[in-house]
Design a protein around this motif. Structure first.
Motif, PDB file in Angstrom:
ATOM      1  N   ALA A 108       0.841  -1.207   0.000  1.00 22.25           N
ATOM      2  CA  ALA A 108       0.000   0.000   0.000  1.00 22.25           C
ATOM      3  C   ALA A 108       0.871   1.250   0.000  1.00 22.25           C
ATOM      4  O   ALA A 108       0.599   2.217  -0.737  1.00 22.25           O
ATOM      5  CB  ALA A 108      -0.925  -0.013   1.211  1.00 22.25           C
ATOM      6  N   ALA A 109       1.922   1.249   0.816  1.00 26.43           N
ATOM      7  CA  ALA A 109       2.840   2.391   0.836  1.00 26.43           C
ATOM      8  C   ALA A 109       3.540   2.541  -0.508  1.00 26.43           C
ATOM      9  O   ALA A 109       3.693   3.660  -1.027  1.00 26.43           O
ATOM     10  CB  ALA A 109       3.859   2.210   1.961  1.00 26.43           C
ATOM     11  N   SER A 110       3.978   1.417  -1.095  1.00 25.53           N
ATOM     12  CA  SER A 110       4.630   1.472  -2.414  1.00 25.53           C
ATOM     13  C   SER A 110       3.682   2.006  -3.471  1.00 25.53           C
ATOM     14  O   SER A 110       4.091   2.779  -4.356  1.00 25.53           O
ATOM     15  CB  SER A 110       5.104   0.072  -2.826  1.00 25.53           C
ATOM     16  OG  SER A 110       6.048  -0.429  -1.931  1.00 25.53           O
ATOM     17  N   THR A 111       2.419   1.609  -3.389  1.00 26.69           N
ATOM     18  CA  THR A 111       1.424   2.053  -4.373  1.00 26.69           C
ATOM     19  C   THR A 111       1.218   3.558  -4.307  1.00 26.69           C
ATOM     20  O   THR A 111       1.184   4.238  -5.336  1.00 26.69           O
ATOM     21  CB  THR A 111       0.095   1.328  -4.140  1.00 26.69           C
ATOM     22  OG1 THR A 111       0.293  -0.082  -4.199  1.00 26.69           O
ATOM     23  CG2 THR A 111      -0.930   1.730  -5.179  1.00 26.69           C
ATOM     24  N   VAL A 112       1.091   4.085  -3.096  1.00 29.46           N
ATOM     25  CA  VAL A 112       0.853   5.528  -2.929  1.00 29.46           C
ATOM     26  C   VAL A 112       2.063   6.329  -3.405  1.00 29.46           C
ATOM     27  O   VAL A 112       1.930   7.266  -4.206  1.00 29.46           O
ATOM     28  CB  VAL A 112       0.529   5.850  -1.460  1.00 29.46           C
ATOM     29  CG1 VAL A 112       0.456   7.361  -1.256  1.00 29.46           C
ATOM     30  CG2 VAL A 112      -0.790   5.206  -1.047  1.00 29.46           C
ATOM     31  N   ILE A 113       3.246   5.954  -2.920  1.00 23.45           N
ATOM     32  CA  ILE A 113       4.456   6.723  -3.267  1.00 23.45           C
ATOM     33  C   ILE A 113       4.824   6.525  -4.734  1.00 23.45           C
ATOM     34  O   ILE A 113       5.038   7.491  -5.478  1.00 23.45           O
ATOM     35  CB  ILE A 113       5.628   6.311  -2.354  1.00 23.45           C
ATOM     36  CG1 ILE A 113       5.292   6.598  -0.896  1.00 23.45           C
ATOM     37  CG2 ILE A 113       6.897   7.054  -2.760  1.00 23.45           C
ATOM     38  CD1 ILE A 113       6.297   6.041   0.091  1.00 23.45           C
ATOM     39  N   GLY A 115       2.946   5.338  -7.172  1.00 19.07           N
ATOM     40  CA  GLY A 115       1.893   5.824  -8.054  1.00 19.07           C
ATOM     41  C   GLY A 115       1.934   7.333  -8.222  1.00 19.07           C
ATOM     42  O   GLY A 115       1.750   7.851  -9.333  1.00 19.07           O
ATOM     43  N   THR A 116       2.181   8.053  -7.133  1.00 15.08           N
ATOM     44  CA  THR A 116       2.267   9.513  -7.207  1.00 15.08           C
ATOM     45  C   THR A 116       3.456   9.951  -8.056  1.00 15.08           C
ATOM     46  O   THR A 116       3.342  10.833  -8.919  1.00 15.08           O
ATOM     47  CB  THR A 116       2.395  10.116  -5.795  1.00 15.08           C
ATOM     48  OG1 THR A 116       1.263   9.722  -5.007  1.00 15.08           O
ATOM     49  CG2 THR A 116       2.457  11.631  -5.859  1.00 15.08           C
ATOM     50  N   PHE A 206      -4.985  13.953  -9.616  1.00 14.47           N
ATOM     51  CA  PHE A 206      -5.564  13.142  -8.546  1.00 14.47           C
ATOM     52  C   PHE A 206      -7.063  12.872  -8.723  1.00 14.47           C
ATOM     53  O   PHE A 206      -7.571  11.896  -8.174  1.00 14.47           O
ATOM     54  CB  PHE A 206      -5.317  13.814  -7.191  1.00 14.47           C
ATOM     55  CG  PHE A 206      -3.876  13.795  -6.766  1.00 14.47           C
ATOM     56  CD1 PHE A 206      -3.301  12.622  -6.297  1.00 14.47           C
ATOM     57  CD2 PHE A 206      -3.089  14.926  -6.871  1.00 14.47           C
ATOM     58  CE1 PHE A 206      -1.966  12.584  -5.929  1.00 14.47           C
ATOM     59  CE2 PHE A 206      -1.750  14.898  -6.498  1.00 14.47           C
ATOM     60  CZ  PHE A 206      -1.190  13.729  -6.031  1.00 14.47           C
ATOM     61  N   ILE A 210      -5.388   9.602 -12.096  1.00 14.78           N
ATOM     62  CA  ILE A 210      -5.150   8.432 -11.238  1.00 14.78           C
ATOM     63  C   ILE A 210      -6.379   7.524 -11.141  1.00 14.78           C
ATOM     64  O   ILE A 210      -6.242   6.301 -11.256  1.00 14.78           O
ATOM     65  CB  ILE A 210      -4.648   8.868  -9.851  1.00 14.78           C
ATOM     66  CG1 ILE A 210      -3.222   9.419  -9.978  1.00 14.78           C
ATOM     67  CG2 ILE A 210      -4.679   7.701  -8.867  1.00 14.78           C
ATOM     68  CD1 ILE A 210      -2.589   9.847  -8.681  1.00 14.78           C
ATOM     69  N   LEU A 214      -6.600   3.107 -12.256  1.00 11.87           N
ATOM     70  CA  LEU A 214      -6.697   2.175 -11.132  1.00 11.87           C
ATOM     71  C   LEU A 214      -6.634   0.710 -11.538  1.00 11.87           C
ATOM     72  O   LEU A 214      -6.147  -0.116 -10.769  1.00 11.87           O
ATOM     73  CB  LEU A 214      -7.992   2.428 -10.350  1.00 11.87           C
ATOM     74  CG  LEU A 214      -7.997   3.655  -9.441  1.00 11.87           C
ATOM     75  CD1 LEU A 214      -9.347   3.785  -8.744  1.00 11.87           C
ATOM     76  CD2 LEU A 214      -6.881   3.573  -8.416  1.00 11.87           C
TER      77      LEU A 214
END
Length: 298
Positions: A108-113, A115-116, A206, A210, A214
């Motif tokens: 989840a952390a990898s996806t947020v960082i 992905g951004t 955003f 994004i 998905l």
């Protein structure tokens, strides 16, 4: 197909249509129910620990009984006992949350960082894209498990450090996936319409880009959790992950390898747990890929 049925198909939402196609993949459904079972076990063991102030955990999961060490499966101990006389079934159940939750949180952390970073890189292009993606290329040049080992070795074993290692290891993968998707949709008409009504770059990224990216992110995240669980087990197997006596599957497998000839059950059972979990995540990822791909609509 008559006109009524056609109208009903048109009225279905994207989620309903994707769920209909996903259900047609029987193997993916089996994998999904297995993962739901593991999640329920993880939540249940956490609630039990909280409700009993970890008395069950201390008494039955980590307490030792050397008189019964290496005892095979029986009616009293369904999966047998390990090298310290601890019940393997209970340790497998309590170990579920470490593998599943750590893998999910890390991805989840990898996806947020990632992905951004990928969205910014693909949206702006030019120098911004070049700087971000060259840094991602450097990280991609190092195998994820080796990068995780290096990070944990530098920071030391521990749950937080494992999460940091997993998150950093998978950021480049998500950055590249999102960048590719963003570059394919940033010049479409609805993006131009958003610019025309005065939407800023952050709002476009955003709110419009994004969300429309998905589908590949969800598929990659599902497959990423499988890789993260394998990395966590590998770190624990090498002594760099979750430390004994905590019942993590990789650590259980590492401790049991010495007794593989004398007590097969203490190595086979944790190995099967890791294998079935990763297999379930992979088949669910394949099912999601097929369900979310608009080219496969029928």
């Amino acid at each position: 197909m008559n006109e009524v049925e056609k109208d009903q198909r048109k009225e279905k939402t994207l989620f309903q249509e994707s769920w209909r196609r996903f259900k047609q993949n029987k193997l993916a459904m089996v994998g999904m129910w297995f993962l739901i079972l593991l999640t329920a076990i993880s939540v249940a063991t956490t609630v039990i620990d909280f409700a009993t102030n970890k008395r069950i955990y201390d008494t039955y999961v980590i307490s030792q009984n050397l008189k019964l060490r290496l005892k095979g499966p029986s009616a009293e101990h369904i999966l047998g006992l390990d090298e310290f006389g601890r019940d393997i079934l209970l340790r497998m159940l309590w170990g579920t949350r470490y593998s599943l939750f750590l893998g999910a949180i890390g991805i989840a952390a990898s996806t947020v960082i990632g992905g951004t970073l990928g969205a910014i890189s693909g949206f702006y292009g030019g120098k911004v894209d070049n700087i971000i993606m060259r840094f991602m290329d450097i990280l991609l040049a190092i195998p994820s498990i080796l990068l995780a080992i290096a990070i944990v070795a530098a920071l030391g074993p521990g749950l937080v450090n494992i999460l940091i290692a997993i998150a950093i290891s998978y950021i480049p993968t998500f950055a590249r996936v999102v960048r590719a998707k963003v570059m394919s949709i940033k010049d479409q008409e609805f993006i131009e319409a958003a610019r025309a009504v005065g939407a800023g770059d952050a709002r476009i990224i955003f709110k419009y880009i994004i969300p429309n990216s998905l589908a590949p992110i969800i598929v990659q995240a599902t497959l990423g959790v499988a890789g993260a669980i394998l990395s966590i087990a590998g770190l624990s197997f090498l002594g760099l992950g979750i430390q004994p006596p905590m019942p993590e599957w990789g650590a259980m497998l590492s401790n049991a390898r010495t007794y593989i000839r004398d007590a097969w059950h203490i190595t086979v059972i944790p190995g099967l747990g890791i294998m079935l979990t990763i297999l379930s995540l992979n088949v669910v990822g394949d099912g999601l890929r097929d369900a979310l791909d608009p080219r496969l609509k029928n």
